[in-house]
Design a protein around this motif. Structure first.
Motif, PDB file in Angstrom:
ATOM      1  N   LEU A   1      28.548  12.421  72.101  1.00 53.00           N
ATOM      2  CA  LEU A   1      29.492  13.431  72.583  1.00 53.00           C
ATOM      3  C   LEU A   1      28.797  14.462  73.459  1.00 53.00           C
ATOM      4  O   LEU A   1      27.592  14.733  73.293  1.00 53.00           O
ATOM      5  N   GLU A   2      29.578  15.046  74.317  1.00 58.23           N
ATOM      6  CA  GLU A   2      29.130  16.207  75.079  1.00 58.23           C
ATOM      7  C   GLU A   2      28.690  17.295  74.087  1.00 58.23           C
ATOM      8  O   GLU A   2      29.369  17.533  73.079  1.00 58.23           O
ATOM      9  N   ASP A   3      27.574  17.929  74.374  1.00 55.26           N
ATOM     10  CA  ASP A   3      27.162  19.072  73.542  1.00 55.26           C
ATOM     11  C   ASP A   3      27.931  20.302  74.017  1.00 55.26           C
ATOM     12  O   ASP A   3      27.791  20.744  75.157  1.00 55.26           O
ATOM     13  N   LEU A   4      28.735  20.839  73.119  1.00 53.15           N
ATOM     14  CA  LEU A   4      29.545  22.020  73.464  1.00 53.15           C
ATOM     15  C   LEU A   4      28.699  23.288  73.476  1.00 53.15           C
ATOM     16  O   LEU A   4      29.172  24.354  73.846  1.00 53.15           O
TER      17      LEU A   4
ATOM     18  N   PRO B   1      35.134  18.041  72.950  1.00 51.63           N
ATOM     19  CA  PRO B   1      33.951  17.492  73.623  1.00 51.63           C
ATOM     20  C   PRO B   1      34.306  16.178  74.313  1.00 51.63           C
ATOM     21  O   PRO B   1      35.147  15.431  73.815  1.00 51.63           O
ATOM     22  N   LYS B   2      33.693  15.927  75.440  1.00 49.50           N
ATOM     23  CA  LYS B   2      33.892  14.631  76.114  1.00 49.50           C
ATOM     24  C   LYS B   2      33.154  13.537  75.348  1.00 49.50           C
ATOM     25  O   LYS B   2      32.057  13.763  74.843  1.00 49.50           O
TER      26      LYS B   2
ATOM     27  N   VAL C   1      22.814  16.325  74.283  1.00 47.98           N
ATOM     28  CA  VAL C   1      23.989  15.583  73.811  1.00 47.98           C
ATOM     29  C   VAL C   1      24.026  15.583  72.280  1.00 47.98           C
ATOM     30  O   VAL C   1      23.030  15.891  71.617  1.00 47.98           O
TER      31      VAL C   1
ATOM     32  N   LEU D   1      30.871  10.613  75.592  1.00 47.07           N
ATOM     33  CA  LEU D   1      29.945  10.100  76.607  1.00 47.07           C
ATOM     34  C   LEU D   1      29.702   8.606  76.418  1.00 47.07           C
ATOM     35  O   LEU D   1      29.502   7.881  77.384  1.00 47.07           O
TER      36      LEU D   1
ATOM     37  N   LYS E   1      36.754  25.593  70.417  1.00 52.60           N
ATOM     38  CA  LYS E   1      36.774  24.129  70.475  1.00 52.60           C
ATOM     39  C   LYS E   1      37.179  23.599  69.105  1.00 52.60           C
ATOM     40  O   LYS E   1      36.910  24.241  68.085  1.00 52.60           O
TER      41      LYS E   1
ATOM     42  N   GLU F   1      42.119  13.068  75.531  1.00 52.58           N
ATOM     43  CA  GLU F   1      41.462  13.368  76.804  1.00 52.58           C
ATOM     44  C   GLU F   1      42.450  13.394  77.964  1.00 52.58           C
ATOM     45  O   GLU F   1      42.234  14.033  78.979  1.00 52.58           O
TER      46      GLU F   1
ATOM     47  N   ARG G   1      21.523  16.878  67.511  1.00 50.27           N
ATOM     48  CA  ARG G   1      21.529  17.403  68.889  1.00 50.27           C
ATOM     49  C   ARG G   1      20.241  16.906  69.537  1.00 50.27           C
ATOM     50  O   ARG G   1      19.142  17.241  69.084  1.00 50.27           O
TER      51      ARG G   1
ATOM     52  N   ARG H   1      19.568  17.036  79.938  1.00 46.92           N
ATOM     53  CA  ARG H   1      20.795  17.527  79.293  1.00 46.92           C
ATOM     54  C   ARG H   1      20.613  17.550  77.782  1.00 46.92           C
ATOM     55  O   ARG H   1      19.571  17.150  77.253  1.00 46.92           O
TER      56      ARG H   1
END
Ligand SMILES: Nc1ncnc2c1ncn2[C@@H]1O[C@H](COP(=O)(O)OP(=O)(O)OP(=O)(O)O)[C@@H](O)[C@H]1O
Ligand SMILES: [Mg+2]
Length: 321
Positions: A106-109, A92-93, A49, A95, A231, A82, A41, A47
């Motif tokens: 990945l997007e951090d959930l 998660p998206k 990620v 990135l 998730k 997606e 992380r 942000r």
């Protein structure tokens, strides 16, 4: 190619060809419990990620080889789902994907916990979560997929630890080190010809290709509870196969986590795709067996006699007795 470790410096991470102009890295920490890959992380001034990098081996057990392209499976899986409104909300998206570094960003959930606490046996799965699991599999198993990588090397690795190793008489894994007396109990299942024949057949079936996209490792360690709700992560074992495999794994973990029999009924009220009850039972059975006598142990709280009766139940599920 950038090789990451848990202690890779922020300076080095800053060199990844990903960050926005003016984005400054603030911290980097292991993202959570994980054995297979390096998962960090990384927080910046803007942000947070998740960086996930696969290695040509299992990170925690470097002597076990594992296909480095497994991260590409995750990327392909997430990119495919997606486009689905339901699945998107559970995932998660992506990135960025840096193939030369086998790195997925990945997007951090957000901080949260997985559901492995269920193995303590003190909690009933929340009905909302159960509904979420059914919604997820309904959407996933309903996708019309043109093609997906066969993921054969990961499947072979999984096949070994689901269908072979746990049942090999001399596998060198002393189950008494897990629980005194378990080794002796396991021998019944390692020596039973009928069971092993059924498992060989089922294992071949697992290795073959189907039409339904599976998460491939649908157990409480792949479910996250975060502020945004349930998730589902870590699809590195994803493949096109029998939907009964995801269902069987799910039901096996209900047993391993002492969940009430009713939970299956509740789940099936929501699950909308036709399936073979026989095949589901068989996959469920082998997953219980391998989690109790194979190498991929879980923090279950079961006495020896509870394990014994669960093993017997699992054997009967495989043999349809
Ligand atoms: N997108 C995310 N957002 C928030 N946390 C995450 C995310 N991805 C991973 N994590 C955290 O990192 C942990 C490890 O991630 P993951 O399960 O993907 O790694 P792994 O190495 O493949 O694990 P395993 O050994 O179980 O296969 C997760 O349990 C979770 O706590
Ligand atoms: Mg994993």
């Amino acid at each position: 190619m950038i090789e990451l470790e848990e202690n890779t410096s922020l300076e080095e991470l800053q060199r990844l060809p990903f960050w926005e102009k003016g984005e400054i890295l603030v911290s980097s920490d292991p993202a959570g419990e994980g054995n297979m890959n390096l998962v960090l992380r990384v927080k910046t001034n803007r942000r947070s990620v998740i960086l996930k990098q696969s290695k040509p081996y299992v990170r925690k057990y470097p002597q076990i080889a594992a296909p480095i392209n497994r991260i590409e499976i995750e990327k392909t899986y997430y990119s495919l789902i997606e486009t689905d409104k339901v699945l998107k909300g559970f995932s998660p998206k992506v990135l960025a994907y840096l193939p030369e570094s086998h790195l997925l960003i990945l997007e951090d959930l957000g901080l949260g916990s997985d559901f492995t606490f269920l193995y303590g046996g003190k909690n009933t799965l929340d009905p909302q979560i159960l509904k979420g699991l059914a919604d997820y599999l309904n959407a996933l198993h309903g996708l019309q997929i043109e093609s997906f990588p066969d993921n054969s090397v990961m499947k072979k690795l999984n096949h070994e630890h689901i269908f072979n190793f746990p049942f090999a008489v001399e596998n060198g894994f002393d189950l008494d080190s897990i629980q005194q007396g378990l080794q002796e109990i396991s021998m019944d299942y390692k020596r039973e010809k009928e069971l092993k024949e059924a498992l060989t057949k089922l294992g071949d079936r697992y290795l073959s290709n189907g039409n339904t996209l599976l998460q491939g490792d649908f157990y409480p360690g792949s479910w996250l509870n975060v502020a945004g709700g349930l998730k589902i992560i870590d699809p590195e074992f994803g493949f096109l196969g029998d939907k009964e495999f995801d269902l069987g794994v799910l039901f096996a973990h209900f047993s391993l986590a002492h969940q009430h029999e009713n939970l299956r009924k509740e789940f099936l009220k929501e699950y909308k795709h036709p399936f073979s009850a026989e095949l589901l039972d068989q996959y469920q059975g082998v997953e219980i067996l391998r989690r109790l006598i194979g190498i991929a142990q879980l923090p279950v709280s079961l006495s020896l006699s509870q394990k014994k009766s669960l093993l017997e139940k699992a054997r009967n599920l495989v043999l349809r007795n």
